[in-house]
Write a protein that holds these residues in place. Structure first.
Motif, PDB file in Angstrom:
ATOM      1  N   ARG A 132     -16.346   9.832  -1.008  1.00 31.66           N
ATOM      2  CA  ARG A 132     -14.971   9.795  -0.476  1.00 31.66           C
ATOM      3  C   ARG A 132     -14.593  11.142   0.132  1.00 31.66           C
ATOM      4  O   ARG A 132     -14.018  11.221   1.210  1.00 31.66           O
ATOM      5  CB  ARG A 132     -13.982   9.449  -1.593  1.00 31.66           C
ATOM      6  CG  ARG A 132     -13.942   8.021  -1.915  1.00 31.66           C
ATOM      7  CD  ARG A 132     -12.902   7.359  -1.027  1.00 31.66           C
ATOM      8  NE  ARG A 132     -12.909   5.943  -1.317  1.00 31.66           N
ATOM      9  CZ  ARG A 132     -12.978   5.017  -0.378  1.00 31.66           C
ATOM     10  NH1 ARG A 132     -13.011   5.342   0.876  1.00 31.66           N
ATOM     11  NH2 ARG A 132     -12.987   3.758  -0.700  1.00 31.66           N
TER      12      ARG A 132
ATOM     13  N   THR B 271     -14.053   4.780   5.974  1.00 33.36           N
ATOM     14  CA  THR B 271     -14.896   3.952   5.122  1.00 33.36           C
ATOM     15  C   THR B 271     -14.021   3.071   4.248  1.00 33.36           C
ATOM     16  O   THR B 271     -13.071   3.552   3.638  1.00 33.36           O
ATOM     17  CB  THR B 271     -15.795   4.853   4.256  1.00 33.36           C
ATOM     18  OG1 THR B 271     -16.462   5.766   5.109  1.00 33.36           O
ATOM     19  CG2 THR B 271     -16.814   4.052   3.497  1.00 33.36           C
TER      20      THR B 271
ATOM     21  N   HIS C  23     -18.109   3.073  -1.139  1.00 32.65           N
ATOM     22  CA  HIS C  23     -18.628   4.105  -2.037  1.00 32.65           C
ATOM     23  C   HIS C  23     -18.907   3.595  -3.454  1.00 32.65           C
ATOM     24  O   HIS C  23     -19.914   4.002  -4.046  1.00 32.65           O
ATOM     25  CB  HIS C  23     -17.725   5.333  -2.040  1.00 32.65           C
ATOM     26  CG  HIS C  23     -17.784   6.058  -0.738  1.00 32.65           C
ATOM     27  ND1 HIS C  23     -18.894   6.728  -0.295  1.00 32.65           N
ATOM     28  CD2 HIS C  23     -16.878   6.169   0.248  1.00 32.65           C
ATOM     29  CE1 HIS C  23     -18.667   7.238   0.888  1.00 32.65           C
ATOM     30  NE2 HIS C  23     -17.446   6.915   1.245  1.00 32.65           N
TER      31      HIS C  23
ATOM     32  N   THR D  41     -19.842  19.177   6.017  1.00 33.64           N
ATOM     33  CA  THR D  41     -20.523  17.912   5.720  1.00 33.64           C
ATOM     34  C   THR D  41     -21.998  18.161   5.423  1.00 33.64           C
ATOM     35  O   THR D  41     -22.580  17.468   4.581  1.00 33.64           O
ATOM     36  CB  THR D  41     -20.365  16.890   6.865  1.00 33.64           C
ATOM     37  OG1 THR D  41     -20.683  17.488   8.105  1.00 33.64           O
ATOM     38  CG2 THR D  41     -18.961  16.314   6.907  1.00 33.64           C
TER      39      THR D  41
ATOM     40  N   ARG E 281     -14.278  13.240   8.879  1.00 33.48           N
ATOM     41  CA  ARG E 281     -13.232  12.929   9.858  1.00 33.48           C
ATOM     42  C   ARG E 281     -12.601  14.209  10.406  1.00 33.48           C
ATOM     43  O   ARG E 281     -12.334  14.320  11.602  1.00 33.48           O
ATOM     44  CB  ARG E 281     -12.177  12.011   9.238  1.00 33.48           C
ATOM     45  CG  ARG E 281     -12.615  10.568   9.187  1.00 33.48           C
ATOM     46  CD  ARG E 281     -11.483   9.645   8.820  1.00 33.48           C
ATOM     47  NE  ARG E 281     -10.870   9.931   7.541  1.00 33.48           N
ATOM     48  CZ  ARG E 281     -11.369   9.541   6.370  1.00 33.48           C
ATOM     49  NH1 ARG E 281     -12.478   8.858   6.318  1.00 33.48           N
ATOM     50  NH2 ARG E 281     -10.746   9.830   5.262  1.00 33.48           N
TER      51      ARG E 281
ATOM     52  N   ASP F  80     -16.327  11.729   3.415  1.00 27.42           N
ATOM     53  CA  ASP F  80     -15.673  11.015   4.516  1.00 27.42           C
ATOM     54  C   ASP F  80     -14.460  11.764   5.043  1.00 27.42           C
ATOM     55  O   ASP F  80     -14.247  11.846   6.256  1.00 27.42           O
ATOM     56  CB  ASP F  80     -15.241   9.614   4.079  1.00 27.42           C
ATOM     57  CG  ASP F  80     -16.408   8.664   3.989  1.00 27.42           C
ATOM     58  OD1 ASP F  80     -17.503   8.991   4.468  1.00 27.42           O
ATOM     59  OD2 ASP F  80     -16.219   7.574   3.424  1.00 27.42           O
ATOM     60  N   ASP F  81     -13.654  12.313   4.149  1.00 27.17           N
ATOM     61  CA  ASP F  81     -12.478  13.074   4.573  1.00 27.17           C
ATOM     62  C   ASP F  81     -12.888  14.294   5.404  1.00 27.17           C
ATOM     63  O   ASP F  81     -12.312  14.569   6.456  1.00 27.17           O
ATOM     64  CB  ASP F  81     -11.655  13.527   3.357  1.00 27.17           C
ATOM     65  CG  ASP F  81     -11.021  12.373   2.616  1.00 27.17           C
ATOM     66  OD1 ASP F  81     -10.877  11.275   3.202  1.00 27.17           O
ATOM     67  OD2 ASP F  81     -10.676  12.554   1.422  1.00 27.17           O
TER      68      ASP F  81
END
Length: 171
Positions: free
Chosen positions: A147, A40, A45, A100, A154, A150-151
């Motif tokens: 943020r 991203t 964000h 997630t 992934r 997103d980490d």
């Protein structure tokens, strides 16, 4: 638990077993490549946090102003997602694994509490400016946890949704 019999002893074809293993290995590579693409941009964000601030803050505003700000925030979400998707060619719209899913649940919970608290401010007659407190908190939480989400996303994409760091094809 592994089976030590060879594919031939089990009545299977060694070449089809090898092809299956190669296919699984290529899927691992594809997942890793996808995880690299799902990055991203820095601006996503903070903008999303601003939109959330608008949506949550709108709940405390009086009358038509509340509806106008709410409509603006709702329109801005697909514009943001479209801009991201067009720029990067990929967009993930759902949690991939357990971490997630937990983070998404936390984000939805924070937003729900913020919106309900601002509705309470609106209906009890408390000064609407107090609604800014929960709106700013929700926006900041969205930007910061986004943020982190997103980490984790992934990592889960690369590992096929597993949380132990191994891919699905690994034993």
């Amino acid at each position: 638990m592994e089976n030590n019999q060879s594919a031939e002893a089990r009545g299977g074809d060694v070449s089809s077993q090898q092809e299956a293993l190669e296919t699984l290995a290529s899927l691992d590579v594809d997942r890793a490549l996808l995880a690299e693409r799902v990055v991203t941009p820095w601006w996503y964000h903070p903008i999303l946090g601003g939109i959330v601030t608008l949506l949550v803050g709108a709940q405390a505003l009086p009358g038509v102003l509340s509806m106008a700000v709410l409509a603006l925030g709702v329109v801005m979400i697909p514009v943001l997602v479209t801009a991201y998707t067009r720029s990067y060619g990929v967009s993930v719209t759902a949690p991939v694994g357990p971490r997630t899913r937990r983070l998404m649940t936390v984000l939805v919970g924070v937003l729900t509490v913020g919106m309900v608290s601002n509705l309470g401010i609106k209906f009890t007659g408390i000064e609407p400016a107090w609604g800014l407190v929960s709106a700013v908190i929700c926006g900041a939480v969205t930007a910061v946890l986004g943020r982190h989400y997103d980490d984790v996303l992934r990592t889960e994409l690369a590992s096929g949704g597993r949380t132990d760091g191994r891919s699905r094809g690994a034993a």
